[in-house]
Write an enzyme that holds these catalytic residues in place. Structure first.
Site, PDB file in Angstrom:
ATOM      1  N   TYR A  11      22.295 -43.062 -48.061  1.00  0.00           N
ATOM      2  CA  TYR A  11      23.566 -42.715 -47.387  1.00  0.00           C
ATOM      3  C   TYR A  11      24.472 -41.904 -48.311  1.00  0.00           C
ATOM      4  CZ  TYR A  11      28.109 -43.489 -45.088  1.00  0.00           C
ATOM      5  OH  TYR A  11      29.342 -43.319 -44.506  1.00  0.00           O
ATOM      6  N   THR A 144      30.303 -51.916 -57.623  1.00  0.00           N
ATOM      7  CA  THR A 144      31.038 -52.181 -56.385  1.00  0.00           C
ATOM      8  C   THR A 144      32.341 -52.927 -56.672  1.00  0.00           C
ATOM      9  OG1 THR A 144      30.985 -53.504 -54.358  1.00  0.00           O
ATOM     10  CG2 THR A 144      29.442 -54.143 -56.059  1.00  0.00           C
ATOM     11  N   SER A 179      28.125 -62.232 -53.029  1.00  0.00           N
ATOM     12  CA  SER A 179      26.785 -62.288 -52.405  1.00  0.00           C
ATOM     13  C   SER A 179      25.758 -62.094 -53.522  1.00  0.00           C
ATOM     14  CB  SER A 179      26.612 -61.167 -51.364  1.00  0.00           C
ATOM     15  OG  SER A 179      26.470 -59.909 -52.001  1.00  0.00           O
ATOM     16  N   TYR A 181      23.605 -59.834 -53.588  1.00  0.00           N
ATOM     17  CA  TYR A 181      23.610 -58.390 -53.862  1.00  0.00           C
ATOM     18  C   TYR A 181      24.739 -58.040 -54.839  1.00  0.00           C
ATOM     19  CZ  TYR A 181      25.874 -53.933 -53.336  1.00  0.00           C
ATOM     20  OH  TYR A 181      26.559 -52.778 -53.626  1.00  0.00           O
ATOM     21  N   HIS A 182      25.971 -58.476 -54.520  1.00  0.00           N
ATOM     22  CA  HIS A 182      27.091 -58.154 -55.415  1.00  0.00           C
ATOM     23  C   HIS A 182      26.836 -58.720 -56.812  1.00  0.00           C
ATOM     24  CE1 HIS A 182      29.307 -57.456 -51.528  1.00  0.00           C
ATOM     25  NE2 HIS A 182      29.868 -56.513 -52.238  1.00  0.00           N
ATOM     26  N   LYS A 185      24.899 -56.508 -59.030  1.00  0.00           N
ATOM     27  CA  LYS A 185      25.702 -55.430 -59.631  1.00  0.00           C
ATOM     28  C   LYS A 185      26.481 -55.952 -60.846  1.00  0.00           C
ATOM     29  CE  LYS A 185      25.241 -52.004 -56.493  1.00  0.00           C
ATOM     30  NZ  LYS A 185      24.783 -50.639 -56.796  1.00  0.00           N
ATOM     31  N   THR A 253      33.918 -55.884 -33.889  1.00  0.00           N
ATOM     32  CA  THR A 253      33.588 -57.242 -34.344  1.00  0.00           C
ATOM     33  C   THR A 253      34.357 -57.612 -35.613  1.00  0.00           C
ATOM     34  OG1 THR A 253      31.721 -56.284 -35.547  1.00  0.00           O
ATOM     35  CG2 THR A 253      31.235 -57.208 -33.377  1.00  0.00           C
TER      36      THR A 253
HETATM   37  N1  USQ Z   1      33.507 -57.107 -41.557  1.00  0.00           N
HETATM   38  C1  USQ Z   1      34.011 -57.410 -40.323  1.00  0.00           C
HETATM   39  N2  USQ Z   1      33.309 -56.982 -39.230  1.00  0.00           N
HETATM   40  C2  USQ Z   1      32.159 -56.254 -39.332  1.00  0.00           C
HETATM   41  C3  USQ Z   1      31.667 -55.939 -40.599  1.00  0.00           C
HETATM   42  C4  USQ Z   1      32.364 -56.391 -41.715  1.00  0.00           C
HETATM   43  O1  USQ Z   1      35.051 -58.046 -40.190  1.00  0.00           O
HETATM   44  O2  USQ Z   1      31.573 -55.915 -38.281  1.00  0.00           O
HETATM   45  C5  USQ Z   1      34.249 -57.555 -42.765  1.00  0.00           C
HETATM   46  C6  USQ Z   1      33.447 -58.444 -43.688  1.00  0.00           C
HETATM   47  O3  USQ Z   1      33.566 -59.801 -43.352  1.00  0.00           O
HETATM   48  C7  USQ Z   1      34.038 -58.100 -45.055  1.00  0.00           C
HETATM   49  C8  USQ Z   1      34.532 -56.659 -44.912  1.00  0.00           C
HETATM   50  O4  USQ Z   1      34.552 -56.391 -43.508  1.00  0.00           O
HETATM   51  O5  USQ Z   1      35.140 -58.902 -45.318  1.00  0.00           O
HETATM   52  C9  USQ Z   1      33.649 -55.644 -45.579  1.00  0.00           C
HETATM   53  O6  USQ Z   1      32.329 -55.816 -45.134  1.00  0.00           O
HETATM   54  P1  USQ Z   1      31.278 -54.595 -45.144  1.00  0.00           P
HETATM   55  O7  USQ Z   1      30.033 -55.068 -44.473  1.00  0.00           O
HETATM   56  O8  USQ Z   1      31.918 -53.354 -44.651  1.00  0.00           O
HETATM   57  O9  USQ Z   1      31.077 -54.358 -46.714  1.00  0.00           O
HETATM   58  P2  USQ Z   1      30.364 -55.234 -47.836  1.00  0.00           P
HETATM   59  O10 USQ Z   1      29.430 -56.254 -47.305  1.00  0.00           O
HETATM   60  O11 USQ Z   1      31.446 -55.712 -48.752  1.00  0.00           O
HETATM   61  O12 USQ Z   1      29.471 -54.168 -48.598  1.00  0.00           O
HETATM   62  C10 USQ Z   1      29.709 -52.760 -48.523  1.00  0.00           C
HETATM   63  C11 USQ Z   1      28.446 -52.031 -48.936  1.00  0.00           C
HETATM   64  C12 USQ Z   1      28.129 -52.358 -50.386  1.00  0.00           C
HETATM   65  C13 USQ Z   1      29.316 -52.045 -51.260  1.00  0.00           C
HETATM   66  C14 USQ Z   1      30.554 -52.765 -50.756  1.00  0.00           C
HETATM   67  C15 USQ Z   1      31.820 -52.350 -51.468  1.00  0.00           C
HETATM   68  O13 USQ Z   1      27.368 -52.416 -48.092  1.00  0.00           O
HETATM   69  O14 USQ Z   1      27.002 -51.601 -50.790  1.00  0.00           O
HETATM   70  O15 USQ Z   1      29.042 -52.485 -52.560  1.00  0.00           O
HETATM   71  O16 USQ Z   1      30.769 -52.410 -49.371  1.00  0.00           O
HETATM   72  S1  USQ Z   1      32.959 -53.694 -51.565  1.00  0.00           S
HETATM   73  O17 USQ Z   1      33.166 -54.248 -50.236  1.00  0.00           O
HETATM   74  O18 USQ Z   1      34.169 -53.175 -52.131  1.00  0.00           O
HETATM   75  O19 USQ Z   1      32.335 -54.698 -52.419  1.00  0.00           O
END
Ligand code: USQ
Length: 394
Positions: A11, A144, A179, A181-182, A185, A253
């Site tokens: 991506y 991240t 997580s 995954y995190h 990192k 969602t």
């Molecule tokens: N969330 C919702 N609804 C959804 C999807 C997500 O409310 O349909 C919420 C999640 O609960 C979370 C937040 O949005 O609190 C972010 O979730 P996300 O799925 O957009 O992002 P995340 O799982 O944190 O991971 C993504 C990337 C990852 C990167 C990270 C940056 O997949 O590779 O490292 O964003 S960060 O979030 O700053 O850690």
């Protein structure tokens, strides 16, 4: 500059190859094409159709008048990495070649262990290959913002000055990942810091927020140059999912209270920031950390913005709360710094609604693809273990 992109098919990796080439850099890269397989494994598909590797190579040649050295191979295979570095002699190495999904790493023991093995080992291989083959090269490592977690104090860029029992030191800011995954990192950050110290490597560890967007300007109108955009529970991130949901009339969602706050940034800002890091390398032996995001928003703020933009183009989007499948704080303090990239010239986009509009217009053309896979929109991978589909709660 000669820039090697690990994870050139992903991506971020594919747009970065185009973006850096358009800005006069000489790019090469490697990828095992695993992102395509993972998304299929979880029942998803890219909302925008993406070209095969071979079509991408032809499109690149048509756009830039030269071929792209894009090899298929495994970064956990040290021989493969070392050969690549010997042939290409990189001046910068951008490491985007890892498994990037928090939910995917939480599926079960096998996915957790595989994620950590793959990510930690391939980063170690890049560190060793730099030290053995290209010791002057600058590693730009994608970390991240999620490494920091959500502490109840401001988040500096990697390090902070701390006073303890009358003494003062500059120490790494605590990492509290959310997580497996995190957590991988976090291990990478420690390993990269250590390698810089013992071998005198130059490294920039990018604490990036959540990226969104369907394209960058440099892709022009050639559809073969477009990037993927996922919307499944594992590889679809919040804004990308919300925009895909809006265009098919699926409720947006929100997980739990929806007051979780994160740093977000458009794809084009991510490209600019990575270029700024590459073009302004640190000194030998310096390990520096950049927090990389446009701004911090709660997921509710984002859902409301998506709803407003959707209304502008005649779509009525509904927002619904679902049970949160994750173990995360749903209401918390969040004050991360973001100054070092600004000091290098980064000008945050500001108007992210215009990016959301561009995305939704692109996605409307691919509504059928999203509708055909709409069952992947409701999460069922649970942080406490096992699988159960989240119910609507509000
Ligand atoms: N969330 C919702 N609804 C959804 C999807 C997500 O409310 O349909 C919420 C999640 O609960 C979370 C937040 O949005 O609190 C972010 O979730 P996300 O799925 O957009 O992002 P995340 O799982 O944190 O991971 C993504 C990337 C990852 C990167 C990270 C940056 O997949 O590779 O490292 O964003 S960060 O979030 O700053 O850690």
């Amino acid at each position: 500059m000669r820039v090697f992109i690990a994870g050139i098919d992903g991506y971020l990796g594919w747009p970065l190859a185009i973006y850096l080439s358009a800005h006069g850099h000489h790019v090469a890269g490697a990828d095992l094409l695993l992102r395509r397989k993972w998304v299929a494994e979880v029942g998803g598909v890219s909302a925008q159709p993406i070209a095969s590797r071979e079509e991408r190579l032809r499109a690149f040649e048509d756009a830039f008048g030269r071929s792209l050295d894009f090899r298929v191979g495994d970064l956990t295979d040290y021989g493969f990495v070392k050969d690549l570095f010997r042939d290409f002699q990189p001046e910068a190495v951008v490491h985007l070649g890892q498994m990037p999904s928090a939910p995917y790493s939480m599926i079960d023991q096998a996915h957790c262990v595989w994620t950590q093995q793959n990510n930690v080992v391939n980063n170690l291989n890049l560190l060793w290959a730099i030290q053995e083959v290209a010791p002057d090269a600058h590693l730009v490592k994608l970390g991240t913002m999620g490494e920091y977690g959500t502490p109840n104090v401001a988040i500096p860029e990697g390090f902070f000055e701390v006073e303890f029992r009358g003494r003062v030191d500059r120490l790494p800011f605590p990492r509290q990942a959310g997580s497996w995954y995190h957590q991988s990192k976090v291990h990478d950050s420690h390993n990269t810091h250590f390698a810089s110290k013992i071998w005198g490597l130059r490294a920039t560890d990018i604490m990036q927020g959540v990226v969104f967007g369907t394209r960058i300007y440099e892709m022009g109108d050639d559809l073969r140059l477009r990037s993927r955009i996922d919307f499944d529970q594992c590889f679809g991130t919040a804004i990308n999912r919300f925009c895909c949901q809006a265009v098919i009339g699926h409720p947006l969602t929100l997980f739990g209270l929806g007051k979780q706050k994160r740093g977000f940034l458009p794809l084009k800002d991510s490209m600019t920031c990575l270029r700024l890091a590459i073009e302004n390398p640190p000194e030998k032996g310096e390990y520096r950390v950049f927090n990389q995001f446009e701004n911090a928003y709660t997921v509710t703020e984002l859902a409301l913005m998506v709803r407003a933009v959707a209304a502008d183009i005649g779509i009525a989007a509904e927002i619904r709360q679902y049970e949160n499948p994750r173990a995360e704080m749903e209401e918390h303090y969040y004050q991360p710094d973001r100054q070092r990239l600004v000091d290098l010239g980064y000008e945050p986009t500001g108007d992210i609604k215009s990016v959301m509009k561009e995305m939704m217009l692109d996605l409307l053309e691919n509504r059928d693809r999203i509708e055909a896979h709409a069952d992947v929109l409701i999460p069922d991978i649970r942080w406490e273990g096992g699988r159960r589909r989240s119910r609507v709660i509000g």
